[in-house]
Design a protein around this motif. Sequence first.
Motif, PDB file in Angstrom:
ATOM      1  N   CYS A 290     -23.428 -27.521 -13.638  1.00  0.00           N
ATOM      2  CA  CYS A 290     -24.031 -26.610 -14.759  1.00  0.00           C
ATOM      3  C   CYS A 290     -25.431 -26.710 -14.330  1.00  0.00           C
ATOM      4  O   CYS A 290     -26.321 -25.798 -14.565  1.00  0.00           O
ATOM      5  N   ALA A 291     -25.917 -28.044 -13.679  1.00  0.00           N
ATOM      6  CA  ALA A 291     -27.488 -27.623 -13.088  1.00  0.00           C
ATOM      7  C   ALA A 291     -27.877 -26.436 -12.292  1.00  0.00           C
ATOM      8  O   ALA A 291     -28.893 -25.794 -12.206  1.00  0.00           O
ATOM      9  N   ALA A 292     -26.899 -26.535 -11.372  1.00  0.00           N
ATOM     10  CA  ALA A 292     -26.880 -25.422 -10.847  1.00  0.00           C
ATOM     11  C   ALA A 292     -27.429 -24.272 -11.367  1.00  0.00           C
ATOM     12  O   ALA A 292     -27.674 -23.145 -10.654  1.00  0.00           O
ATOM     13  N   HIS A 293     -26.456 -24.102 -12.528  1.00  0.00           N
ATOM     14  CA  HIS A 293     -25.846 -22.283 -12.901  1.00  0.00           C
ATOM     15  C   HIS A 293     -27.311 -22.681 -13.936  1.00  0.00           C
ATOM     16  O   HIS A 293     -28.339 -21.773 -13.327  1.00  0.00           O
ATOM     17  N   ALA A 294     -27.683 -23.623 -14.352  1.00  0.00           N
ATOM     18  CA  ALA A 294     -29.258 -23.820 -14.816  1.00  0.00           C
ATOM     19  C   ALA A 294     -30.349 -23.528 -13.894  1.00  0.00           C
ATOM     20  O   ALA A 294     -30.916 -22.866 -14.760  1.00  0.00           O
TER      21      ALA A 294
ATOM     22  N   ALA B  81     -25.314 -21.485  -7.340  1.00  0.00           N
ATOM     23  CA  ALA B  81     -25.259 -22.917  -6.896  1.00  0.00           C
ATOM     24  C   ALA B  81     -23.353 -23.155  -6.737  1.00  0.00           C
ATOM     25  O   ALA B  81     -24.017 -24.865  -6.143  1.00  0.00           O
ATOM     26  N   ALA B  82     -22.293 -22.679  -7.609  1.00  0.00           N
ATOM     27  CA  ALA B  82     -21.647 -23.651  -7.458  1.00  0.00           C
ATOM     28  C   ALA B  82     -20.472 -24.369  -6.436  1.00  0.00           C
ATOM     29  O   ALA B  82     -20.797 -25.678  -6.455  1.00  0.00           O
ATOM     30  N   ALA B  83     -21.192 -23.053  -5.562  1.00  0.00           N
ATOM     31  CA  ALA B  83     -19.785 -23.935  -4.566  1.00  0.00           C
ATOM     32  C   ALA B  83     -21.672 -25.151  -3.915  1.00  0.00           C
ATOM     33  O   ALA B  83     -20.043 -25.710  -3.121  1.00  0.00           O
ATOM     34  N   ASP B  84     -22.260 -25.021  -3.956  1.00  0.00           N
ATOM     35  CA  ASP B  84     -22.407 -25.585  -3.546  1.00  0.00           C
ATOM     36  C   ASP B  84     -22.960 -27.374  -4.463  1.00  0.00           C
ATOM     37  O   ASP B  84     -22.696 -28.063  -3.208  1.00  0.00           O
TER      38      ASP B  84
ATOM     39  N   ARG C 226     -26.859 -15.173 -15.840  1.00  0.00           N
ATOM     40  CA  ARG C 226     -25.997 -14.588 -14.134  1.00  0.00           C
ATOM     41  C   ARG C 226     -26.397 -15.577 -13.137  1.00  0.00           C
ATOM     42  O   ARG C 226     -25.723 -15.618 -11.243  1.00  0.00           O
ATOM     43  N   GLY C 227     -26.919 -16.391 -13.266  1.00  0.00           N
ATOM     44  CA  GLY C 227     -27.549 -17.109 -12.721  1.00  0.00           C
ATOM     45  C   GLY C 227     -27.906 -16.549 -11.258  1.00  0.00           C
ATOM     46  O   GLY C 227     -27.855 -17.318  -9.239  1.00  0.00           O
ATOM     47  N   ARG C 228     -29.557 -15.992 -11.324  1.00  0.00           N
ATOM     48  CA  ARG C 228     -29.884 -15.199 -10.460  1.00  0.00           C
ATOM     49  C   ARG C 228     -31.049 -15.921 -10.740  1.00  0.00           C
ATOM     50  O   ARG C 228     -32.262 -14.769  -9.556  1.00  0.00           O
TER      51      ARG C 228
ATOM     52  N   ARG D  94     -39.007 -31.310 -17.481  1.00  0.00           N
ATOM     53  CA  ARG D  94     -37.431 -31.225 -17.621  1.00  0.00           C
ATOM     54  C   ARG D  94     -36.570 -31.383 -16.093  1.00  0.00           C
ATOM     55  O   ARG D  94     -35.687 -31.351 -16.161  1.00  0.00           O
ATOM     56  N   LEU D  95     -37.501 -30.703 -14.717  1.00  0.00           N
ATOM     57  CA  LEU D  95     -36.700 -30.308 -13.657  1.00  0.00           C
ATOM     58  C   LEU D  95     -36.637 -31.785 -13.092  1.00  0.00           C
ATOM     59  O   LEU D  95     -35.664 -32.321 -12.692  1.00  0.00           O
ATOM     60  N   ALA D  96     -38.189 -32.321 -13.748  1.00  0.00           N
ATOM     61  CA  ALA D  96     -38.358 -34.273 -12.692  1.00  0.00           C
ATOM     62  C   ALA D  96     -36.711 -34.941 -13.776  1.00  0.00           C
ATOM     63  O   ALA D  96     -36.006 -35.697 -13.120  1.00  0.00           O
ATOM     64  N   ALA D  97     -36.719 -34.610 -15.048  1.00  0.00           N
ATOM     65  CA  ALA D  97     -35.287 -35.388 -15.747  1.00  0.00           C
ATOM     66  C   ALA D  97     -34.244 -34.419 -14.923  1.00  0.00           C
ATOM     67  O   ALA D  97     -33.524 -35.431 -15.150  1.00  0.00           O
ATOM     68  N   LEU D  98     -33.642 -34.115 -14.047  1.00  0.00           N
ATOM     69  CA  LEU D  98     -32.673 -33.059 -13.287  1.00  0.00           C
ATOM     70  C   LEU D  98     -32.517 -34.153 -12.653  1.00  0.00           C
ATOM     71  O   LEU D  98     -31.925 -34.536 -12.246  1.00  0.00           O
ATOM     72  N   GLU D  99     -33.415 -34.524 -11.869  1.00  0.00           N
ATOM     73  CA  GLU D  99     -33.926 -35.098 -10.617  1.00  0.00           C
ATOM     74  C   GLU D  99     -33.004 -36.993 -10.995  1.00  0.00           C
ATOM     75  O   GLU D  99     -32.480 -37.405 -10.455  1.00  0.00           O
ATOM     76  N   ALA D 100     -33.793 -37.037 -12.410  1.00  0.00           N
ATOM     77  CA  ALA D 100     -33.824 -38.937 -12.562  1.00  0.00           C
ATOM     78  C   ALA D 100     -32.115 -38.798 -13.259  1.00  0.00           C
ATOM     79  O   ALA D 100     -31.821 -39.705 -13.381  1.00  0.00           O
TER      80      ALA D 100
END
Lengths: 389, 389, 389, 389
Positions: free
Chosen positions: B373-377, B382-385, D378-380, B330-336
């Motif tokens: 959303c991905a940052a959240h997941a 890292a929303a700010a990021d 919580r995103g942590r 699933r992580l690899a799918a996020l990169e794709a």
Amino acid sequence: MLISGKEKLERMRDGRAIYIGAERVDDVTRHPAFRNAAGTIADLYEFKADPDRRDLFSFEENGERYGLPWLRCRTREDLVRRMRAMKAIADATYGLIGRSPDHVAGLITGLAMKPALLDALTPGFGGNLTRYYEHARKNDLYVSFAVTPPAGIRSREIFTGEARDDPTLQVIAEGDDGVTISGMKMLATGAVFADEVWIGNLTPIDDKRASESITCALPVNTAGVSFWAREPYARHARHEADYPLSFRFDETDTVLVCDVVKVPWERVFLHNNGAMSRRIYIETPANCYQNHQSNVRFWAKMALIVGLASRMCQANGVDRIPAVRDTLGRLAALEATIGGLVNGQIEAYEQWPDGYATPNRRIMYATLNWCQCAAHARGRGAAADAGEH
Amino acid sequence: MLISGKEKLERMRDGRAIYIGAERVDDVTRHPAFRNAAGTIADLYEFKADPDRRDLFSFEENGERYGLPWLRCRTREDLVRRMRAMKAIADATYGLIGRSPDHVAGLITGLAMKPALLDALTPGFGGNLTRYYEHARKNDLYVSFAVTPPAGIRSREIFTGEARDDPTLQVIAEGDDGVTISGMKMLATGAVFADEVWIGNLTPIDDKRASESITCALPVNTAGVSFWAREPYARHARHEADYPLSFRFDETDTVLVCDVVKVPWERVFLHNNGAMSRRIYIETPANCYQNHQSNVRFWAKMALIVGLASRMCQANGVDRIPAVRDTLGRLAALEATIGGLVNGQIEAYEQWPDGYATPNRRIMYATLNWCQCAAHARGRGAAADAGEH
Amino acid sequence: MLISGKEKLERMRDGRAIYIGAERVDDVTRHPAFRNAAGTIADLYEFKADPDRRDLFSFEENGERYGLPWLRCRTREDLVRRMRAMKAIADATYGLIGRSPDHVAGLITGLAMKPALLDALTPGFGGNLTRYYEHARKNDLYVSFAVTPPAGIRSREIFTGEARDDPTLQVIAEGDDGVTISGMKMLATGAVFADEVWIGNLTPIDDKRASESITCALPVNTAGVSFWAREPYARHARHEADYPLSFRFDETDTVLVCDVVKVPWERVFLHNNGAMSRRIYIETPANCYQNHQSNVRFWAKMALIVGLASRMCQANGVDRIPAVRDTLGRLAALEATIGGLVNGQIEAYEQWPDGYATPNRRIMYATLNWCQCAAHARGRGAAADAGEH
Amino acid sequence: MLISGKEKLERMRDGRAIYIGAERVDDVTRHPAFRNAAGTIADLYEFKADPDRRDLFSFEENGERYGLPWLRCRTREDLVRRMRAMKAIADATYGLIGRSPDHVAGLITGLAMKPALLDALTPGFGGNLTRYYEHARKNDLYVSFAVTPPAGIRSREIFTGEARDDPTLQVIAEGDDGVTISGMKMLATGAVFADEVWIGNLTPIDDKRASESITCALPVNTAGVSFWAREPYARHARHEADYPLSFRFDETDTVLVCDVVKVPWERVFLHNNGAMSRRIYIETPANCYQNHQSNVRFWAKMALIVGLASRMCQANGVDRIPAVRDTLGRLAALEATIGGLVNGQIEAYEQWPDGYATPNRRIMYATLNWCQCAAHARGRGAAADAGEH
């Protein structure tokens, strides 16, 4: 030749054996459970055959015109044209006819881009496939498919491979003129309205069950072939206003039952090879073309969802509440995301041997994964809908 | 001309006023809090200036070569070249230098594709912008930006617009030779290593606060300009092995403080217009080019995450556990997915007046939304990021 | 006195005006859309009245026995008994009858624990409420409620309060003998099978619309009162095996329409007070008791979900696949979580004036919040189901 | 006897071998990496020993007073008292000292409620455990634990059980006076400040590795025992204002290394039994008591998070924005949820043989599951923090 809606309706009246429980359906174009969806399919054919939309829906090869889903793409432009045709088909039913004719067309076209693979397994089968591809696109066929064993026996099958008396469709005899098959296979979506049914495997098959690996195609009205529908939703949808979706778009899932059915060799594409019965779709563009259509269709469906949500909020007078606007904005972003992913598959398209081209497969599978997550996030548990076999 | 890493380091020794708390930093290229990141920036310049990578990183216009982030794209191919240059820059730091030189370069380039907008607001300011664009690209400048008011006073500012004694950077006087500004602005990321700082607004400004709308650019060593860094992470990172990221990639955020600073008119691009001080980025390609870079950088960062996760699982010997494989898949799918979205922005690119082209904006903003959303997941908050201003 | 199932069915044949579209339903106990759910409600009454379950379902006060949902709790033990009675009721229908008789019973009982609040608003109305409480529990009444204005006009009502010709139920006249009401109110769930309907407001009412604040109760067969059902699901459920839930548990939502209906003063509990028409439930135990029942019911429903998921996995032979076991384990944890939260509300119960006790309200509202999230996570978008008014 | 903070600090100066990389720490109460956390632990002891809080923190048995975490509960009231003591301990450090002295105290107390299980495995070991329990509570000991094998070799160990040269702590010899152990074990959190370390297994052990099953306890300053700390965060926290959490609450994780260490039989509780070395915690109240403490601590930590989020929003002036209020409300609901779950464990408490009582285990494990999900939401990525071994 793209055929008209009227011709498509005619083809549905071919004596096919459709059952709802104990009831044998006489004519799917007139039966209350199916007539509206039959009309929807016919409308799709009519829409595609419109001479004004010739370039949108068809391409020319050796002086003949075929539906674009059958195009073996060679360039980025080919992929764009093919995608736009499928998007227009999906938009016409808001993405609700999941197994529209372009779905299995993609699978067969993908195999036809590398028939040598089938020939390498069994000499001659690659030629069978190529001829079937020619036949199907020439006749603008609607092919459905049944590519998983019946639920409930899957685990034993996949994981332990023990001997049992197996209801799964398998070859029970073979001779000079072909094979004889018997048993059940799922989940022939849309078969009620289709012209032919493709039989094969999208789940792995244990080599001990090689007789189940049979991959072939048959007209739906073949003797001994019957389709057993799940409870039709359309039957409850007496008023279109109450059930606007079920009323027109119930494409129906069915269990395919073959009761001692003869399949001539020319319609056999793989035999006696458990491992490869699934891998032929992966090692050719077949799985990619097929699921690319699913991505495109999901895109159309997402537009329906965004539009409905927006209209419902307006109707309830809540569309200007900040939290609601925020949610609508996120839904709209989801529609743009799936659109972006479909476009990205084409931008990053892949070259294949013999000059062929496919959408980018990593992105295509990532899109399937995204669709499942999005379906989940939408609160619809629609994983089965989003991800395809 | 693309300058060398050595030249870039030289430029950082220009007397700029950098503070860590009460400590005035003498030379950022030698101070333990900054020297490693300064080296990373210099390496980036060296990498880009390599003659063997000339086509990857630069384009020719009227006989001169400029960095590709400064390209005002006209075709799909231009967009592809520009994106690939930025991807190579981001990959070189695993996406961890978020405000690499190509970020604000995109913003300025976007404005330079429609300077008439600035001219329409104040005659002559469009020309100022065009000349600044020429100057910046000719000198391969690293421009950072400070485009939000100090936190803690935002709400009053945005939502009620009441009078107050305001620490936000604003014009306190104007004359024939320019404006005088004073006050604080955030979050000048990377300014410690940059050549210039762009001052403006990416959040809406109430028209009552029009003096805060000033949009201009200054060398970081301008008299009266200082930068106050947050606690540097690099200082704790004594061993690279312990803090492989902070050790090299701490680009630092700073608060920009201007203490009665003169800005000549030629460096002013917008003045006295609250609403437009933000909208100039939206109504030109500026915001799109800027955030497209952020998308591309996030793509590079996602590859780092996927790679790290994969190596950690291998190192722990858990990479063959089905649940772990599923997660890695699933992580690899996020990169794709992020890769697909960046490509999709280009495939569905938009035509602008005067023959210019941008990535598709709806998909670009959808990508920002997806990144959040991905940052959240990913569990990093890292929303700010992910999402940029 | 707890009445029998047979008596309950008798009461449903009282001439009530129930419509499905244009069709007036003659007898809800015999009409195909309602007869099975009517039977389910009757079975619930029969189940509760069973002398062997006397202690489980009833309590004694002044020598008479009443259903436990009507208990004004004073101790932790009272709260435990009341909860167990409601759990047994919910379990009997797998939590699928959301507005079983104990739901509004809780609301009325909560008001009856602090009638002084109503008296303070209008002298005498507290007494009305107390007498209605006595009447309802003595007769084992099934009271449904209609406590929101019609959708689609909510926003104008809540947010701007402008004058309009308003379909919302409101007082159109008042006299010595009571008030006259006309208009629509939603979403009288279960009213088709109930004895009475409570009219009030669980959403805030603008003070300019004070005539809509009327809070009263009426027998469902009152002249001028009618209920307009949504499309009944039970009608499609011809075979129990195909639709095991709709077949029995379609409690139905209805729009209540009052067409110039007289309400005697003794049945009026609040009048002409927009703000308090909602707050009376918050400032008494009413909202807490009502939603505590919802929590308990959700607990029962979660057990159904966990059980179904488990059986389906067994039937498909996938229950031993690690990823499936993991998911089943998490589902089972959700059932334990909601159970833990209901128990926690009682452990941390709150003391009220006059010696009364309620479940802990913060935990109760947190449970509502959790139910919405859990419903979301289950992929059912069942927020409306989880969170109660 | 509850000891004072000063006494606790004294005990930390016992010659224990603590390493940060190559550096041997001379005195943890004075070393900059540890002195503040040492002070925090001492403050906890001082706080608990306060005579005014005697009933909050201690219970009487046979005329002596012990800390409440050592209470073998028999009633709901016992469970309430014990939970309240642990909540007060957790609140005192905002839940940031995850392995405060009450954590392993719960584990040992749980074993002491069913010592017959240990006796059944090896006669006499139950008695060892009971005497150790008496010793620990009498001396108000802070026991830490190391209960997992080193990461990186887990998979081979668990999944294949092949022979290898194994760094995992194991018995290398045994004699009349006890066993000799050597090897590494993780993740002795807080051991730097503790009095003793419990060695055992919370992950399953293959029976082929029975020598690793050794379960025993040792003073931290035992000859041959050393603890290797991860990079201390406190060292970077020069100013409390900059690092308010790391400054005081860095309890530190360590790798325990035993280099040919003698363990007398009286300190051995299980030997040569892979399967049971984990199950002894499950089949006694040990795992329940231990993790109940983790739940309680998480509750305290959630209050910190809610409070911080609230204050930050106020400080930024955004606390009245509807979307922010909504999020703060949901955070507050999370705090009430964990509180409700802890209370629910007690309300639904379980009776054990010999009159003992534990919190409800299904709810306790569901709470662990919820904490992991909440941590995720919580995103942590704080799964490791939320869920305990």
